[in-house]
Scaffold this active site. Structure first.
Site, PDB file in Angstrom:
ATOM      1  CD  GLN A 277      -2.884   1.330   2.150  1.00 27.45           C
ATOM      2  OE1 GLN A 277      -3.317   0.309   2.636  1.00 27.45           O
ATOM      3  NE2 GLN A 277      -3.537   2.475   2.246  1.00 27.45           N
TER       4      GLN A 277
ATOM      5  CB  ALA B  66       1.255   7.967  -0.544  1.00 27.79           C
TER       6      ALA B  66
ATOM      7  CE  LYS C 184       0.099   3.940  -8.903  1.00 28.89           C
ATOM      8  NZ  LYS C 184       1.110   4.745  -9.581  1.00 28.89           N
TER       9      LYS C 184
ATOM     10  CG  ASP D 111       6.062  11.574  -6.204  1.00 26.50           C
ATOM     11  OD1 ASP D 111       6.857  12.171  -5.443  1.00 26.50           O
ATOM     12  OD2 ASP D 111       5.349  10.637  -5.837  1.00 26.50           O
TER      13      ASP D 111
END
Lengths: 368, 268
Positions: free
Chosen positions: B29, B31, B50, B167
């Protein structure tokens, strides 16, 4: 004052009690507080007083006027806090003051008071980083061991984690702070600054229902908030905006929005971004604890959202109420005394203050 | 648009994607999403699902629109990267409204775990191995310098295709060993660096966005891996070599971006 207890790290254990006075004045709150560290490693808040400079609706606080306010109230507040603590200045081990970050003029007036006291009573000075003060007081009050810290206030928005004697900043705002964003919008829609604009936004938002689309700008673990402020301000000039609530004959389906709807939308969007970056930091580090500190941290909607997120991850949220969330003197005393006990003091020549003082510049000698 | 028509072709009815989800096993898991290992047939090749589950803390309509746009955006970015030869997982399955994305299964380790500071339990190790960047890499037959230049090259390829990751962290990079069938023709290298998690990515040709992308990675390096400045410098070196003449603009902007952020010291 409610007593809270928590173990102080073993490297600090020496056989006596300590007292410290903390002075805070980096923004429009002037705070003075006395903390006591006991023999068994626990600590007690002896007093924690605050006086806030409140401006009329639609106005922010100017540095010059805020400094005047602090100068006017400093002596009275310090006197009262020592009286309430039931100790004399001579019993203190050190005098702690906010070195930064914050507004220049208010910082200077408080540093001046601290310096004067230090010389009058020959007490060592300790300059404290405001952000570290928040973190240390949050840890002390909540008992959180090694949390991810979300520090949200009028001047700061940071996601912080401790690593190797340093509070590292994982994410932060790229422009304005979240409290600044909320406060400035409160000014736009003319909400009262009493007790604080953020509080009034929170109360107004409870009446809001409609979510207007706003930019959602998370960049990795950073956020950008200035565009959201511009965007929400634009809504107040829209012809569908009803500053005084819905007109006769308009109902929920009328496609209009009120100040309450805008406050609601602003909070939902901005807080969702903050929770998201906090969650990302938690996942990145593998931590299960979150500590919320800073003035915006006493917003119950933010606490609630963070709580839901933490629950989904099997974690836990730690938050404090307005006494410790909003700027206060006791947090400066706490962080200052921890520094003092590891041998950090500030000499008179170095007892300056600075508007820019990053959280990660502090050597956190009191943690392993 | 080519990509959106492709996405709709892959789009299946939502109950089906949930059946698939139920038959898969949860791997992690993150974020944003839960990650499942799945397969279409029993014993068939695995792929990764996902699932961007509902975020209960977010307002439902805000959550729905964010989820939809992020899944679609991620698939779009992956396809664009694949066309431009960037090492990313291939797209297998898209259901944007349910928040489900199926991608190629990458067998490997995240770069974060290969570098010092990247694992939580390493405090127990003896002091030397923590600070020796080579310590965990030797077993994989790659030097730390080579790994850094692999990173720089992939980033440059991605930015040359005008994809901004959004990111970049060392957790979002995987190092995998290719089997001899997977090694591209004319290449002798069996190690491949794969960029993953394009959930926050977008398309942009602006120097600004590329510089911010690099800056995000620099910060991730600094906060995750202590004393990693030389490592990031070699990433940049490889990036610069690969990007060519565009580099000078990105570099100038990167220097600019570093000065941003609040309450930086203004000395110097």
């Amino acid at each position: 004052m409610r007593e809270r207890t928590r173990k102080i790290p073993p490297e600090l254990s020496t056989g006596r009690t300590y007292f410290a006075l903390g002075l805070e004045g980096s923004a429009n709150k002037l705070g003075a507080g006395v903390i006591k560290h006991l023999l068994d490693g626990t600590s007690v808040v002896l007093s924690n007083l605050r006086h806030t400079y409140i401006t009329p609706p639609g106005e922010g606080f100017q540095p010059r006027d805020t400094a005047l306010h602090h100068r006017e109230w400093a002596i009275r507040l310090i006197d009262d806090s020592l009286k309430k603590a039931g100790i004399s200045v001579h019993d203190l081990d050190c005098i702690c003051y906010t070195k930064g970050p914050g507004m220049g003029a208010p910082l200077q007036s408080v540093a001046l008071v601290a310096r004067t006291l230090s010389m009058l009573y020959s007490k060592p000075l300790v300059g404290v980083n405001h952000c570290v003060g928040h973190i240390e007081m949050g840890r002390e009050i909540t008992g959180a061991q090694n949390p991810i810290v979300l520090y949200v206030s009028g001047g700061n928005t940071q996601v912080i984690a401790y690593s190797r004697q340093c509070y590292r900043i994982f994410g932060e705002t790229l422009d304005i702070a979240v409290g600044n964003c909320l406060d400035r919008f409160a000014r736009v829609i003319n909400l009262s600054n009493d007790p604080s604009p953020g509080y009034n936004i929170e109360q107004t938002a409870k009446l809001g229902k409609r979510l207007v689309p706003l930019p959602y700008t998370t960049k990795g673990m950073d956020v950008s908030l200035s565009g959201i402020l511009t965007s929400i301000e634009a809504y107040t000039k829209d012809k569908k905006f009803r500053p005084n609530g819905a007109l006769d004959g308009e109902n929920e389906n009328s496609n209009i929005f009120t100040p309450a709807d805008l406050c609601f939308s602003l909070q939902e969007t901005v807080f969702a971004m903050l929770v998201e970056i906090t969650e990302r930091a938690m996942a990145h580090i593998g931590s299960k604890e979150v500590l919320i500190v800073g003035g915006v941290g006493c917003n119950e909607r933010l606490q609630e959202m963070m709580g839901i997120m933490a629950k989904e991850r099997g974690g836990q949220v730690f938050a404090t109420d307005e006494r410790f969330c909003i700027d206060n003197g006791i947090m400066i005393a706490q962080a200052g005394l921890l520094a003092f006990r590891t041998g950090q003091t500030t000499s008179l020549e170095d007892s300056t203050c600075t508007q820019r003082y990053r959280t990660d510049e502090v050597h956190v000698a009191w943690r392993v | 648009m080519q990509t959106s028509s492709f996405a709709s072709k892959l789009n299946m009815a939502s109950p089906l994607s949930h059946t698939l989800l139920q038959s898969s096993s949860l791997v992690a898991q993150g974020a944003e999403a839960r990650v499942y290992k799945s397969s279409l047939t029993i014993g068939g090749p695995p792929f990764l699902l996902k699932h961007r589950f509902n975020k209960q803390y977010r307002h439902p309509s805000l959550d729905a629109s964010l989820t939809r746009s992020r899944v679609a955006g991620e698939a779009r970015a992956l396809l664009k990267c694949l066309r431009s030869g960037v090492n990313v997982p291939g797209v297998r399955f898209v259901d944007a409204s349910e928040g489900i994305l199926g991608i190629e299964w990458i067998d490997g380790l995240s770069v974060r775990r290969l570098l010092p500071g990247g694992t939580e339990d390493e405090e127990d190790l003896d002091g030397e191995s923590i600070h020796d960047p080579q310590a965990k890499l030797s077993a994989h037959g790659i030097s730390v310098g080579n790994l850094m230049s692999l990173i720089g090259i992939e980033l440059a390829k991605m930015h040359a295709a005008d994809i901004i990751h959004g990111d970049l962290t060392t957790s979002n990079m995987m190092l995998r060993h290719l089997t001899k069938f997977q090694v591209p023709v004319g290449s002798s290298d069996s190690l491949q660096l794969v960029l993953i998690d394009f959930g926050l990515s977008y398309h942009s040709a602006l120097v600004e966005d590329k510089a911010v992308d690099l800056y995000v990675l620099e910060r991730a390096f600094a906060s995750t891996h202590p004393e990693s400045e030389p490592l990031f410098a070699s990433v940049l070196q490889a990036y610069a070599d690969r990007l060519g003449k565009e580099w000078s603009g990105v570099k100038r902007r990167l220097d600019d971006v570093r000065l941003r952020g609040r309450k930086r010291s203004m000395v110097g």
